[in-house]
Motif scaffolding. Structure first.
Motif, short mmCIF file in Angstrom:
data_model
loop_
_atom_site.label_atom_id
_atom_site.label_comp_id
_atom_site.label_asym_id
_atom_site.label_seq_id
_atom_site.Cartn_x
_atom_site.Cartn_y
_atom_site.Cartn_z
N ARG A 63 0.82 -1.22 0.00
CA ARG A 63 0.00 0.00 0.00
C ARG A 63 0.85 1.27 0.00
N HIS A 64 2.11 1.20 0.45
CA HIS A 64 2.97 2.38 0.36
C HIS A 64 3.25 2.72 -1.10
N GLN A 65 3.59 1.70 -1.86
CA GLN A 65 3.84 1.93 -3.29
C GLN A 65 2.58 2.45 -3.97
N ALA A 66 1.42 1.88 -3.61
CA ALA A 66 0.15 2.33 -4.21
C ALA A 66 -0.08 3.81 -3.90
N ARG A 67 0.17 4.17 -2.65
CA ARG A 67 -0.03 5.56 -2.22
C ARG A 67 0.89 6.50 -3.01
N LEU A 68 2.14 6.10 -3.20
CA LEU A 68 3.10 6.93 -3.93
C LEU A 68 2.65 7.10 -5.39
N LEU A 69 2.18 6.03 -6.00
CA LEU A 69 1.74 6.12 -7.40
C LEU A 69 0.56 7.08 -7.53
N ARG A 70 -0.40 6.98 -6.60
CA ARG A 70 -1.58 7.86 -6.68
C ARG A 70 -1.19 9.32 -6.43
N ASP A 89 7.47 13.88 3.10
CA ASP A 89 6.63 14.69 3.98
C ASP A 89 5.21 14.15 4.03
N VAL A 90 4.72 13.66 2.89
CA VAL A 90 3.31 13.26 2.80
C VAL A 90 3.09 11.84 3.31
N VAL A 91 3.95 10.89 2.90
CA VAL A 91 3.63 9.49 3.20
C VAL A 91 4.12 9.02 4.56
N ARG A 92 4.94 9.80 5.23
CA ARG A 92 5.41 9.42 6.57
C ARG A 92 6.11 8.07 6.61
N LEU A 93 7.02 7.88 5.67
CA LEU A 93 7.90 6.71 5.71
C LEU A 93 9.28 7.21 6.09
N SER A 94 10.08 6.34 6.69
CA SER A 94 11.47 6.71 6.94
C SER A 94 12.15 6.94 5.59
N ARG A 95 13.24 7.73 5.60
CA ARG A 95 13.94 8.05 4.37
C ARG A 95 14.39 6.77 3.64
N LYS A 137 13.15 3.66 3.96
CA LYS A 137 11.99 2.88 3.51
C LYS A 137 11.41 3.51 2.24
N LEU A 138 11.32 4.83 2.25
CA LEU A 138 10.81 5.53 1.07
C LEU A 138 11.69 5.24 -0.14
N ALA A 139 13.02 5.31 0.08
CA ALA A 139 13.95 5.05 -1.02
C ALA A 139 13.76 3.64 -1.56
N THR A 140 13.57 2.68 -0.65
CA THR A 140 13.36 1.29 -1.08
C THR A 140 12.13 1.16 -1.97
N GLU A 141 11.03 1.77 -1.48
CA GLU A 141 9.77 1.64 -2.24
C GLU A 141 9.87 2.32 -3.60
N LEU A 142 10.49 3.51 -3.63
CA LEU A 142 10.61 4.22 -4.90
C LEU A 142 11.53 3.46 -5.86
N ASP A 143 12.62 2.91 -5.34
CA ASP A 143 13.54 2.14 -6.19
C ASP A 143 12.80 0.96 -6.82
N ARG A 144 11.95 0.35 -6.01
CA ARG A 144 11.19 -0.80 -6.51
C ARG A 144 10.22 -0.37 -7.62
N LEU A 145 9.60 0.80 -7.44
CA LEU A 145 8.67 1.30 -8.46
C LEU A 145 9.43 1.63 -9.76
N VAL A 146 10.67 2.09 -9.60
CA VAL A 146 11.50 2.35 -10.79
C VAL A 146 11.80 1.02 -11.49
N GLU A 147 12.16 0.00 -10.69
CA GLU A 147 12.42 -1.33 -11.28
C GLU A 147 11.21 -1.87 -12.03
N LEU A 148 10.02 -1.57 -11.47
CA LEU A 148 8.78 -2.05 -12.10
C LEU A 148 8.40 -1.21 -13.33
N ARG A 149 9.22 -0.18 -13.63
CA ARG A 149 9.01 0.73 -14.76
C ARG A 149 7.72 1.55 -14.60
#
Lengths: 395, 395
Positions: free
Chosen positions: A10-17, A32-38, A40-52
């Motif tokens: 759901r973090h990745q979903a939130r970031l996409l929306r 600032d918006v999603v309240r993830l640690s720096r 954790k946020l980097a991990t989720e965003l990197d994964r979204l980049v991998e998923l194109r």
């Protein structure tokens, strides 16, 4: 065509929306918006980049320290909208941010049946593909002018869509395009369009009332379409105005739709033209052989008293029904849309007057009643919002 | 009295609600439902035991391997319900599973004002405390017969509650009891009662229509009360039946409540008694000096044709309004409750007949319309459900 990637949590979903609704953002802003640690946020965003699904887009302006890198939705993302009306098809292609890249529309009678109409819709999509707008398709949303079993993706006994009952619209188009597809009632997708990019943008609970050939209502509760237990919610055209009204196509008398809406208005206008009660409408009848709801709008704009009277009376009846729904539902906003909404402010004034007089003060204290500003594009934007909400949620 | 512990995360909250709704369960059974790893589940349960919300309760029967230990909500947990009606107060104490341990009720006119009525309610609670039923209080739910700002915990311009407008009911009682308190409209808490322990137990989307002195409606969407943007949702007593009806207390004419509900029924019954149209009602008038809605029920039960006619006509008008709401909302169930519901099956038959005839087939295909089975206890159970949902959610 390969299957569309979906977010894994759901973090990745939130970031996409967020990136869909707010556009490119720096990692610092997203944090600032999603309240993830720096980290954790980097991990989720990197994964979204991998998923194109997401890609880097340079550096943000400094907020005082090291400049944060900006990310955006992949510019290759494409959503498709099919907005099938009673007498027209609209097809549009958007990017991941639901910006319309191409939009074609043509007259088409829904009564031709599912296969013919969907073939035509796919032909129109082919035109947009030929323009190079569709390198991939990540999802398609479809609106149809009748009741839909949302779960099954099929129309259910749709009164004005002969040949469509339980036709597997969702599965046929999903098979054809090789992507996730959702099907909904046309009024629901218009409501989603207003929620995404129209007057309802910051409103969680509202009603969209479409007054076209028929009359229907999209209901939004807490930012999502409310469909009722069997997908029939919002079917307000057959709410009783009184017992002694005209016979309705549904077999009852005095339904709202039998009094007002495009078909009833055309019927009354034709009667007024034939009886010579309106010179304007009689002339239109003589010129074109018929009169329509649009002619009533023209007549009213020209000051024809019979046409103005028809709009006022119709608006009062719409208002009577809406007053009851406001008492029941206490919405934050009512949007009037559809062809008859072109009757404009005379209609709106009458609707407002009845609702504000008849509904309880607690419910009308802060209740705007407005015309749609999106017009024709509400449906296609809503259809892509519908499917992007689905694609941008965990698989 | 120390502040009530609250769960620390949504897993703990889920476990508490499961134990509330399903009773004591083995760790193995809980693990099947909540989908946590065995070690994570053990951690969360141990923490709930430390918080004194849960406690061990022996060993379960073997499921083939090692016997799993059973846990239950702490037997010290207590929730309090205040159900304040127009003419009565009900006070109840439940355990954590919302089983009623004590329930007292007495006549009380809500028009005495907030301070007097709440003092009386606290006195009644004192009786239950004197019986030893209240070692601690973990939360209190309050229902009042008027519109409420749920967020602020205050009645808002309640028509039949003079002296209560914006009185800080929640904060006064929270101060007095030293525990979390929530205040809601009485019809909403009845709906929660039916959701928790009545006919709506497995239904996510339903309407509870209370026909008492006035007429109101509790709306449940996806298992939670829908209150509307300003807390006014469900105020259906002033929905228009027609334009030419009796003048209503709200200043409009033809409202449902002006036609039916306890007050209108008593008015019509008195007129029938005075005019000698009903021998039964005339006799009741002579005996008691007045006639009430309850007398109409008695008269109908005795076969008095005027009383039966009044119930049929009233039921038809309730049905007309509900038919519109069914078209709009497509609920999974309608429950008829409140004093006038004692008119019973004659009323129900008329309501059903109109709704099934006037609402679209898609919405009525599977729509039970039933009488409440909880009766008087719906309100107190609902009030404790309301506050326990709050206490059993992350702080």
């Amino acid at each position: 065509m390969r299957m569309t990637a979906r977010p894994e949590n759901r973090h990745q979903a939130r970031l996409l929306r967020l990136l869909r609704d707010e556009g490119p953002r720096s990692r610092a802003e997203l944090g600032d918006v999603v309240r993830l640690s720096r980290s954790k946020l980097a991990t989720e965003l990197d994964r979204l980049v991998e998923l194109r699904l997401v890609e880097p887009a340079g550096l943000a302006a400094s907020r005082g320290g090291r400049r944060s890198s900006v990310v955006r939705l992949s510019p290759r993302l494409r959503f498709v909208a099919f907005d099938i009306g009673a007498t027209s098809i609209d097809v549009a292609v958007t990017n991941g941010e639901l910006e319309i890249l191409g939009h074609v529309s043509e007259p088409c009678d829904v009564r031709l049946g599912a296969t013919a109409v969907l073939d035509r819709a796919l032909d129109l999509l082919g035109k947009l593909r030929d323009e190079g707008l569709l390198p991939e398709v990540h999802g398609a949303g479809i609106g149809v002018p009748g009741p839909v079993s949302f779960r099954e993706g099929v129309p259910v006994v749709p009164p004005i869509m002969p040949g469509w009952d339980r036709f597997p619209v969702r599965d046929v188009i999903a098979q054809e395009l090789g992507c996730p597809v959702l099907v909904d009632n046309d009024v629901n997708i218009m409501a989603l369009g207003e929620l995404h990019g129209g007057v309802a943008r910051s409103v969680g609970d509202f009603l969209l009332v479409k007054i076209g050939t028929g009359i229907g209502c999209g209901i939004v509760v807490d930012g999502a379409i409310y469909r009722g237990v069997s997908g029939g919610a919002g079917d307000i055209g057959h709410i009783r105005v009184d017992d002694d009204g005209p016979l309705c196509a549904c077999g009852n008398t005095g339904c709202l739709e039998a009094y007002f809406g495009g078909a009833a208005l055309a019927r009354d206008a034709l009667a007024a033209a034939r009886a010579g009660r309106s010179a304007f409408l009689a002339q239109r009848l003589a010129e074109t052989g018929t009169v329509t709801a649009a002619d009533v709008a023209d007549a009213a704009a020209a000051g024809d008293p019979v046409a103005v009277g028809m709009i006022r009376t119709g608006g009062r009846r719409v208002g009577q029904v809406l007053a009851g729904l406001v008492s029941f539902f206490n919405p934050g906003l009512i949007i009037i849309a559809g062809g008859v909404a072109r009757l404009g402010h005379a209609l709106l004034a009458e609707v407002r007057s009845v609702v504000y007089r008849r509904s309880p003060p607690l419910a009308t204290g802060n209740l705007p009643i407005v015309l749609s500003e999106l017009g024709e594009t509400a449906g296609v934007i809503g259809a892509t919002r519908l499917i992007s909400d689905h694609v941008f949620s965990p698989a």
